[in-house]
Design a protein around this motif. Structure first.
Motif, PDB file in Angstrom:
ATOM      1  N   THR A 333       9.904  87.408  63.428  1.00  0.00           N
ATOM      2  CA  THR A 333       9.506  86.970  64.757  1.00  0.00           C
ATOM      3  C   THR A 333      10.759  86.499  65.495  1.00  0.00           C
ATOM      4  O   THR A 333      11.875  86.665  65.010  1.00  0.00           O
ATOM      5  N   GLY A 334      10.549  85.889  66.649  1.00  0.00           N
ATOM      6  CA  GLY A 334      11.708  85.445  67.418  1.00  0.00           C
ATOM      7  C   GLY A 334      12.408  84.242  66.846  1.00  0.00           C
ATOM      8  O   GLY A 334      13.520  83.902  67.257  1.00  0.00           O
ATOM      9  N   ARG A 335      11.794  83.559  65.859  1.00  0.00           N
ATOM     10  CA  ARG A 335      12.372  82.324  65.344  1.00  0.00           C
ATOM     11  C   ARG A 335      12.527  82.286  63.828  1.00  0.00           C
ATOM     12  O   ARG A 335      13.188  81.382  63.308  1.00  0.00           O
ATOM     13  N   GLU A 336      11.915  83.197  63.083  1.00  0.00           N
ATOM     14  CA  GLU A 336      12.023  83.132  61.634  1.00  0.00           C
ATOM     15  C   GLU A 336      11.738  84.497  61.021  1.00  0.00           C
ATOM     16  O   GLU A 336      11.200  85.405  61.669  1.00  0.00           O
ATOM     17  N   PRO A 391      14.213  80.214  59.003  1.00  0.00           N
ATOM     18  CA  PRO A 391      14.202  80.024  60.456  1.00  0.00           C
ATOM     19  C   PRO A 391      15.596  80.244  61.054  1.00  0.00           C
ATOM     20  O   PRO A 391      16.620  80.120  60.374  1.00  0.00           O
ATOM     21  N   ALA A 393      17.658  80.119  65.228  1.00  0.00           N
ATOM     22  CA  ALA A 393      17.509  79.847  66.661  1.00  0.00           C
ATOM     23  C   ALA A 393      17.307  81.155  67.413  1.00  0.00           C
ATOM     24  O   ALA A 393      17.803  82.208  66.997  1.00  0.00           O
ATOM     25  N   PRO A 394      16.604  81.104  68.522  1.00  0.00           N
ATOM     26  CA  PRO A 394      16.357  82.351  69.290  1.00  0.00           C
ATOM     27  C   PRO A 394      17.640  83.010  69.733  1.00  0.00           C
ATOM     28  O   PRO A 394      17.707  84.220  69.858  1.00  0.00           O
ATOM     29  N   SER A 399      19.117  77.984  62.447  1.00  0.00           N
ATOM     30  CA  SER A 399      18.685  76.676  62.934  1.00  0.00           C
ATOM     31  C   SER A 399      18.907  75.618  61.876  1.00  0.00           C
ATOM     32  O   SER A 399      19.161  75.905  60.738  1.00  0.00           O
TER      33      SER A 399
END
Length: 399
Positions: A333-336, A391, A393-394, A399
């Motif tokens: 996904t966009g974060r993980e 995870p 960061a976008p 992160s």
């Protein structure tokens, strides 16, 4: 204004010249308009004396100890010869104080301590001599001063200024040494962490490849007489795996030697390399059901970690279980990135427990590095499950 300050901040030598000029004007003015008896020297000499006393400040960064000797000698001579005035003797030693600070910042403690003692002794002797032998010969001041000349005050103020400057210099030097030591420690820690990372890379790579080679060699040994065609296919797999492994080892070690990114060249080791990894595992008899759901690409470090986690999980399936099927799901996904590797089991009699072995430890360390979560253990249906969430960061950074 800020640009001017920034411009001066990059030119400390120019700042010293400005400070020396300000000191020369201050000393000259104190001689021309003294609080006590005036000097016998002509008025025009006041500005020359100020320049001579302040000049060493302009070169203190280039030659700290010679500048200190010059400043101290000039101040002592000016005091003994009566070129300065009573009540303002501290100003004549102000350039010495500034240079002493820099000596304490740059020289060893033994040298700076010796310099401090020399400055205190010469300044004390000069001030006492001035008040005992020079001041009585000067004409009395026309106006009564609000702060009459008093040698204990001048001597104490001068000694205190020198002591404070020396102590501040030592403090600054200690902080610089501490920062330098911390920087060296951080660099050493970075080297150790890089070595550990590379050792994990080599463990994952060699462990996976050797397990695959061992499985194919075992199969070839058992069917050597009955099915020669399958033996040839097994040998081809062993040859391909060994060549690929050697190429990756050369790439990793070559990256170390060139101080470059070890993942910049060579076969894909991220999400793009998972289909090829699944094909290699299928050649061992383990059917891998691979599902990748990705919208874009994760950061390079996360991308490589995903590959290595899946690789190690599949290696554990072939090494520690009797399973012939395995399911791998990777969802980005966009974060993980979410990874799940499951097999129906069961474990071999000599299989590793859920919390043992370097493979699971390496996977857990990779996930922890990115602040993610990791689980490995028996599943409800009697098989084994590895799940990881990494995870990031976008914008692309972890992160």
């Amino acid at each position: 204004m800020r640009s001017a300050v920034r411009w001066l901040g990059g030119r400390p030598g120019l700042i010293d010249v400005v400070i020396a000029g300000a000191l020369a004007l201050t000393v000259g003015y104190s001689i021309v308009d003294p609080p006590g008896p005036a000097s016998r020297w002509p008025v025009w000499s006041a500005w020359l004396v100020g320049v001579v006393l302040a000049a060493p400040v302009s070169v203190r960064r280039r030659w700290p100890l010679p500048a200190l000797a010059a400043a101290g000698t000039a101040a002592t001579l000016a005091t003994v010869l009566g070129a300065v005035t009573a009540g303002m003797l501290l100003l004549s030693f102000a350039p010495t104080v500034l240079v002493l600070y820099l000596v304490a910042c740059t020289a060893s403690r033994v040298r700076s301590s010796a310099a401090l003692m020399a400055c205190l002794i010469t300044a004390s002797a000069a001030i006492v001599f001035f008040y005992r032998d020079v001041l009585p010969t000067l004409a009395p001041a026309l106006d009564r001063s609000e702060l009459p000349p008093y040698w204990p005050v001048e001597l104490g103020a001068t000694a205190a200024a020198m002591g404070v400057a020396w102590a501040l210099g030592l403090l600054v030097r200690a902080r610089r040494d501490a920062h330098a030591g911390l920087a060296r420690q951080l660099a050493h820690t970075a080297v150790i962490e890089e070595r550990l990372r590379i050792s994990r890379e080599l463990h994952d790579l060699i462990g996976h490849s050797m397990s695959l080679i061992a499985v194919k060699a075992t199969v070839a040994n058992h069917i050597a007489d009955a099915r020669p065609d399958e033996v040839r296919a097994a040998l081809n797999t062993i040859e391909h795996t060994s060549r690929t492994t050697l190429n990756e080892i050369r790439r990793i070690l070559g990256g170390l030697r060139a101080d470059a990114d070890p993942y910049h060249h060579g076969p894909p080791t991220g999400l793009a390399g998972l289909p090829e990894l699944a094909d290699r595992m299928r050649s061992t008899g383990l059917h891998v059901d691979l599902t990748i759901t990705a919208d874009g690409l994760p950061p390079s470090g996360v991308d490589t970690s995903v590959y290595r986690i899946v690789q190690e999980a599949l290696t554990n399936v072939t090494t520690h279980t009797t399973a012939t099927t395995c399911r791998v799901t990777v969802t980005l996904t966009g974060r993980e990135v979410a990874i799940e590797v499951t097999d129906p089991g069961p474990l071999r009699p000599a299989g590793k427990p859920a919390d043992g072995g370097y493979g699971l430890i390496g996977m857990r360390e990779r996930v922890t590095l990115y602040g993610g979560s990791f689980h490995a253990g028996p599943s409800a249906d009697g098989g084994f499950r590895v799940a990881a969430h990494l995870p990031f960061a976008p914008g692309g950074a972890a992160s």
